[in-house]
Design a protein around this motif. Structure first.
Motif, mmCIF file in Angstrom:
data_model
loop_
_atom_site.group_PDB
_atom_site.id
_atom_site.type_symbol
_atom_site.label_atom_id
_atom_site.label_comp_id
_atom_site.label_asym_id
_atom_site.label_seq_id
_atom_site.Cartn_x
_atom_site.Cartn_y
_atom_site.Cartn_z
ATOM 1 N N ASP A 39 -0.204 13.336 10.928
ATOM 2 C CA ASP A 39 1.052 12.915 10.129
ATOM 3 C C ASP A 39 0.934 11.914 8.994
ATOM 4 O OD1 ASP A 39 3.557 11.864 9.464
ATOM 5 O OD2 ASP A 39 4.249 11.766 11.753
ATOM 6 N N GLU A 40 0.867 12.563 7.796
ATOM 7 C CA GLU A 40 0.568 11.977 6.704
ATOM 8 C C GLU A 40 1.822 10.839 6.333
ATOM 9 O OE1 GLU A 40 -1.858 12.001 4.182
ATOM 10 O OE2 GLU A 40 -2.643 12.585 6.027
ATOM 11 N N SER A 41 3.124 10.811 6.918
ATOM 12 C CA SER A 41 3.855 9.829 6.656
ATOM 13 C C SER A 41 3.607 8.530 7.173
ATOM 14 C CB SER A 41 5.325 10.399 7.258
ATOM 15 O OG SER A 41 5.451 10.393 8.715
ATOM 16 N N LEU A 42 2.867 8.768 8.223
ATOM 17 C CA LEU A 42 2.416 7.386 8.932
ATOM 18 C C LEU A 42 0.831 6.794 8.482
ATOM 19 C CD1 LEU A 42 2.824 8.600 12.721
ATOM 20 C CD2 LEU A 42 4.619 6.936 11.248
ATOM 21 N N PHE B 292 -7.523 -1.864 19.609
ATOM 22 C CA PHE B 292 -6.163 -1.675 19.869
ATOM 23 C C PHE B 292 -5.383 -2.232 19.002
ATOM 24 C CE2 PHE B 292 -8.277 -5.087 22.447
ATOM 25 C CZ PHE B 292 -7.551 -6.017 21.974
ATOM 26 N N SER B 293 -5.755 -2.409 17.603
ATOM 27 C CA SER B 293 -4.940 -2.747 16.507
ATOM 28 C C SER B 293 -4.093 -1.431 16.129
ATOM 29 C CB SER B 293 -5.699 -2.888 15.506
ATOM 30 O OG SER B 293 -5.264 -2.674 14.143
ATOM 31 N N ILE B 294 -2.904 -1.778 15.767
ATOM 32 C CA ILE B 294 -1.940 -0.595 15.519
ATOM 33 C C ILE B 294 -2.596 0.288 14.308
ATOM 34 C CG2 ILE B 294 -0.367 -1.686 13.684
ATOM 35 C CD1 ILE B 294 1.825 -0.446 15.598
ATOM 36 N N LYS B 295 -3.374 -0.456 13.534
ATOM 37 C CA LYS B 295 -3.694 0.459 12.304
ATOM 38 C C LYS B 295 -4.894 1.506 12.822
ATOM 39 C CE LYS B 295 -1.821 -2.000 9.045
ATOM 40 N NZ LYS B 295 -0.852 -2.939 9.776
ATOM 41 N N TYR B 296 -5.325 1.292 14.041
ATOM 42 C CA TYR B 296 -6.267 2.386 14.652
ATOM 43 C C TYR B 296 -5.559 3.291 15.688
ATOM 44 C CZ TYR B 296 -10.492 0.398 12.810
ATOM 45 O OH TYR B 296 -11.430 0.008 12.033
ATOM 46 N N VAL B 297 -4.541 2.529 16.325
ATOM 47 C CA VAL B 297 -3.854 3.303 17.490
ATOM 48 C C VAL B 297 -3.096 4.505 16.835
ATOM 49 C CG1 VAL B 297 -2.043 2.895 18.966
ATOM 50 C CG2 VAL B 297 -3.936 1.363 19.155
ATOM 51 N N MET C 212 6.312 -3.597 -0.959
ATOM 52 C CA MET C 212 6.454 -4.567 0.282
ATOM 53 C C MET C 212 7.136 -4.114 1.393
ATOM 54 S SD MET C 212 6.099 -8.120 -1.790
ATOM 55 C CE MET C 212 5.913 -8.944 -0.223
ATOM 56 N N LEU C 213 8.215 -3.868 1.048
ATOM 57 C CA LEU C 213 9.419 -3.550 1.990
ATOM 58 C C LEU C 213 8.991 -2.097 2.573
ATOM 59 C CD1 LEU C 213 12.701 -3.926 -0.297
ATOM 60 C CD2 LEU C 213 11.939 -5.243 2.054
ATOM 61 N N LYS C 214 8.375 -1.174 1.818
ATOM 62 C CA LYS C 214 7.783 0.058 2.294
ATOM 63 C C LYS C 214 6.882 -0.017 3.309
ATOM 64 C CE LYS C 214 8.964 3.760 -1.039
ATOM 65 N NZ LYS C 214 8.343 4.234 -2.110
ATOM 66 N N TYR C 215 5.687 -1.040 3.021
ATOM 67 C CA TYR C 215 4.776 -1.496 3.906
ATOM 68 C C TYR C 215 5.186 -2.047 5.219
ATOM 69 C CZ TYR C 215 1.067 -3.980 6.405
ATOM 70 O OH TYR C 215 0.368 -4.554 7.256
ATOM 71 N N CYS C 216 6.223 -2.909 5.249
ATOM 72 C CA CYS C 216 6.458 -3.490 6.354
ATOM 73 C C CYS C 216 7.377 -2.602 7.216
ATOM 74 C CB CYS C 216 7.469 -4.818 6.211
ATOM 75 S SG CYS C 216 7.669 -5.898 7.454
ATOM 76 N N GLU C 217 8.276 -1.534 6.621
ATOM 77 C CA GLU C 217 8.799 -0.699 7.203
ATOM 78 C C GLU C 217 7.868 0.260 8.194
ATOM 79 O OE1 GLU C 217 11.315 1.620 4.772
ATOM 80 O OE2 GLU C 217 12.161 2.998 6.323
ATOM 81 N N LEU C 218 7.043 0.365 7.563
ATOM 82 C CA LEU C 218 6.017 1.436 8.286
ATOM 83 C C LEU C 218 5.480 0.956 9.242
ATOM 84 C CD1 LEU C 218 4.339 4.099 8.390
ATOM 85 C CD2 LEU C 218 2.837 3.255 6.729
ATOM 86 N N ASP C 219 5.158 -0.390 9.240
ATOM 87 C CA ASP C 219 4.864 -1.371 10.527
ATOM 88 C C ASP C 219 5.729 -1.078 11.688
ATOM 89 O OD1 ASP C 219 2.253 -2.126 9.945
ATOM 90 O OD2 ASP C 219 3.002 -3.912 9.372
ATOM 91 N N THR C 220 7.060 -1.383 11.701
ATOM 92 C CA THR C 220 7.919 -1.030 12.712
ATOM 93 C C THR C 220 8.241 0.507 13.105
ATOM 94 O OG1 THR C 220 9.440 -1.357 11.205
ATOM 95 C CG2 THR C 220 9.398 -3.422 12.562
ATOM 96 N N TYR C 221 8.123 1.351 11.868
ATOM 97 C CA TYR C 221 8.374 2.754 12.232
ATOM 98 C C TYR C 221 7.126 3.367 13.056
ATOM 99 C CZ TYR C 221 9.000 7.603 11.403
ATOM 100 O OH TYR C 221 9.573 9.029 11.622
ATOM 101 N N ALA C 222 5.864 2.851 12.973
ATOM 102 C CA ALA C 222 4.624 3.135 13.542
ATOM 103 C C ALA C 222 5.090 2.890 15.222
ATOM 104 C CB ALA C 222 3.562 2.233 13.159
ATOM 105 N N MET C 223 5.741 1.638 15.364
ATOM 106 C CA MET C 223 6.076 1.270 16.758
ATOM 107 C C MET C 223 7.125 2.249 17.274
ATOM 108 S SD MET C 223 6.588 -2.741 17.424
ATOM 109 C CE MET C 223 6.800 -3.349 15.654
ATOM 110 N N VAL C 224 8.026 2.836 16.282
ATOM 111 C CA VAL C 224 9.110 3.558 17.129
ATOM 112 C C VAL C 224 8.453 4.759 17.576
ATOM 113 C CG1 VAL C 224 10.914 4.904 16.121
ATOM 114 C CG2 VAL C 224 11.028 2.706 15.540
ATOM 115 N N LYS C 225 7.163 5.376 16.398
ATOM 116 C CA LYS C 225 6.591 6.663 16.798
ATOM 117 C C LYS C 225 5.802 6.518 18.022
ATOM 118 C CE LYS C 225 6.447 9.860 14.354
ATOM 119 N NZ LYS C 225 7.171 11.162 14.478
ATOM 120 N N ILE C 226 5.257 5.369 18.138
ATOM 121 C CA ILE C 226 4.344 5.218 19.508
ATOM 122 C C ILE C 226 5.200 5.178 20.619
ATOM 123 C CG2 ILE C 226 2.949 3.595 20.667
ATOM 124 C CD1 ILE C 226 1.567 2.754 17.947
ATOM 125 N N PHE C 227 6.497 4.518 20.684
ATOM 126 C CA PHE C 227 7.427 4.420 21.451
ATOM 127 C C PHE C 227 8.008 5.939 21.995
ATOM 128 C CE2 PHE C 227 11.978 4.319 22.265
ATOM 129 C CZ PHE C 227 11.936 3.780 23.425
#
Ligand code: SF4
Length: 504
Positions: free
Chosen positions: A443-446, A430-435, A482-497
């Motif tokens: 979706d290549e942007s993710l 259930f890690s976000i990297k698998y979910v 580094m900023l792009k990586y961290c941004e993807l972490d929260t963008y991933a949550m937005v997409k899941i939401f």
């Protein structure tokens, strides 16, 4: 002539393998591991994490000062010269670091050797915060070698890190370290027997046939695990997630329950583990518990924030009020919606206070970016909540705001860890990297692999610790990634939401 040459080359080929304390402890863990480390070093899956090595070295160097001035036997000298240098130093110095000895091909370097009037004391330094059995084996081996070399070993100690130590602005190594005498735990007869067995093992060209055992996982994950299970069906019992303990997997394996087909017919799995196996075997469609998800979504309110921290662990604290191994936050990403179906905004923070305290600036900015009483979504709330609590206790002027953010955190992860949304490709994680790739496979942007330089949390940590040593151009490039990586972490949550929002 030819025969003589052959004989000479054969003699040349026979190299007697010696033991060292690291080889001895590998043997304690597993005979096969000891053998593989010498004969098949390329089969390892992961080498030791750089940060773990760095922490160990820093702690080892710090401990050298525990008893005042010392003589250091330089590791670069090579083992034979280290031994010679040690012989010359005994009698001249009362504290010798990396003192080195050899008894019949059994080498040992002692982290700290104290020479007293009536004998010596051995100190083995560990960067961990507790003592495990393997450390006793390690120091037992050293004690054995020194005794065989004719030294009177009076005491053997393990030196480890006190995790209750709080840095008050000046490092106090007497309080930072815990020193524990372990004489009574040392069994030299056991060392004697082990040495004979390990020497026989490493001087054989036959791979030992050890079964999988608890040492594959405890006290560390063995780097040869993939090698040792390469003949097993894929996936197998060791791929089952959802908190199926290694002990239980081992028991199932030893009972012959190995493949997913074996597992589906056994009674040893809970509902979630069984679902993982069934979804794989029968290629089932996603499972969605609509009622739970709709209730969860209705508990959220706007403005709605999506927060993720990046952090590093500092084994020797240098920020007032922090302890060894405390997580130090240096970066966050924050996406947010001000209103339902509104525009998506993004804010971020990455400290440039590389040598000082990155958390103070981060907290000040965070309190500006997230207003009081805002709903904050995170993925795995224990991490963010603990960091916020720790930082609230460090910066009392920001404390009420930081605790308010903490109190308003809602965790997105239980939807997936409780199996209220399950897709076959999550494979029991259930890690976000698998979910994320399971929900958005195309979706290549993710796709984290498409990022440059920083693709996962450990790389973000390493990157931050590197920034202070880079030239301006390299620093800017790494910061951007580094900023792009961290941004993807929260963008991933937005997409899941957003995906969960569509469930009606
Ligand atoms: S994976 Fe297990 S059996 Fe294989 S070498 Fe490691 S500890 Fe030994």
């Amino acid at each position: 002539m030819f025969k003589n040459n052959l004989l000479n080359s054969k003699i040349y080929m026979v190299i007697i393998m010696n033991l060292s304390k690291s080889r001895y402890t590998l043997g304690i863990r597993c005979l096969k591991l000891l053998w593989l480390s010498l004969y098949k070093p390329d089969e390892v899956t992961d080498s030791l994490n750089e940060n773990v090595l760095k922490n160990g070295n820093e702690v080892g160097e710090l401990a050298r000062g525990l008893f005042g001035d010392y003589k250091l036997i330089d590791f670069d000298l090579g083992f034979e010269s280290m031994i010679e240098e040690t012989k010359k130093s005994i009698g001249l110095y009362s504290v010798i670091c990396e003192a080195s000895f050899n008894y019949e091909g059994n080498f040992a370097s002692v982290d700290i050797l104290r020479c007293l009037d009536d004998g010596v004391e051995i100190y083995e330094v560990k960067s961990s915060t507790n003592i495990i059995d393997l450390y006793i084996d390690d120091i037992s081996y050293q004690t054995w070698v020194l005794k065989k070399c004719g030294l009177n070993v009076i005491n053997s100690y393990i030196v480890y890190v006190n995790n209750n130590y709080v840095f008050d602005g000046k490092l106090d190594i007497d309080k930072y370290f815990v020193i524990k005498r372990v004489n009574e735990l040392i069994d030299l007869d056991k060392v004697d027997k082990n040495i004979k067995l390990f020497k026989k093992t490493i001087n054989s060209d036959v791979e030992p046939s050890c079964n999988l055992n608890i040492s594959c996982h405890d006290p560390y994950d063995c780097n040869y695990f993939d090698y040792c299970i390469k003949e097993l069906p894929k996936p197998c019992v060791f791929d089952v997630g959802w908190r199926l303990s290694f002990n239980k997997k081992l028991k199932l394996y030893n009972d012959g329950i190995i493949s997913y087909n074996d597992l589906i017919n056994c009674g040893g799995l809970n509902d979630k583990q069984r679902r993982q196996v069934e979804f794989y075997l029968y290629d089932k469609k996603p499972y969605i518990n609509k009622e739970v998800i709709i209730n969860f979504m209705s508990s959220l309110k706007y403005p709605l924030y999506f927060l993720d921290f990046e952090s590093y662990q500092c084994v020797i604290p240098n920020i007032k009020g922090t302890s060894p191994y405390q997580q130090i936050c240096f970066q966050y990403s924050l996406h947010y919606y001000l209103e339902e179906d509104g525009k998506l905004y993004h804010k971020e923070y990455l400290s440039d206070n590389y040598l000082g305290d990155p958390m103070r600036g981060l907290c000040e900015q965070l309190c500006k970016d997230i207003p009081f009483n805002s709903c904050v979504l995170v993925y795995n709330d224990s991490f963010e909540k603990t960091r916020l609590k720790e930082m609230a206790s460090l910066y009392l002027d920001l404390s009420s705001h930081l605790l308010n953010i903490r109190d308003n955190i809602i965790d997105l992860m239980p939807i997936f860890s409780n199996h209220d949304y399950y897709v076959k490709d999550m494979g029991g994680s259930f890690s976000i990297k698998y979910v994320l790739p399971s929900l958005f496979p195309d979706d290549e942007s993710l796709n984290y692999h498409n990022l440059e330089q920083v693709h996962k949390g450990t790389e973000a940590t390493e990157a931050y610790l590197l920034l202070k040593d880079l030239c301006k151009d390299e620093e800017l490039k790494l910061r951007k990634n580094m900023l792009k990586y961290c941004e993807l972490d929260t963008y991933a949550m937005v997409k899941i939401f957003d995906k969960l929002k569509d469930i009606k």
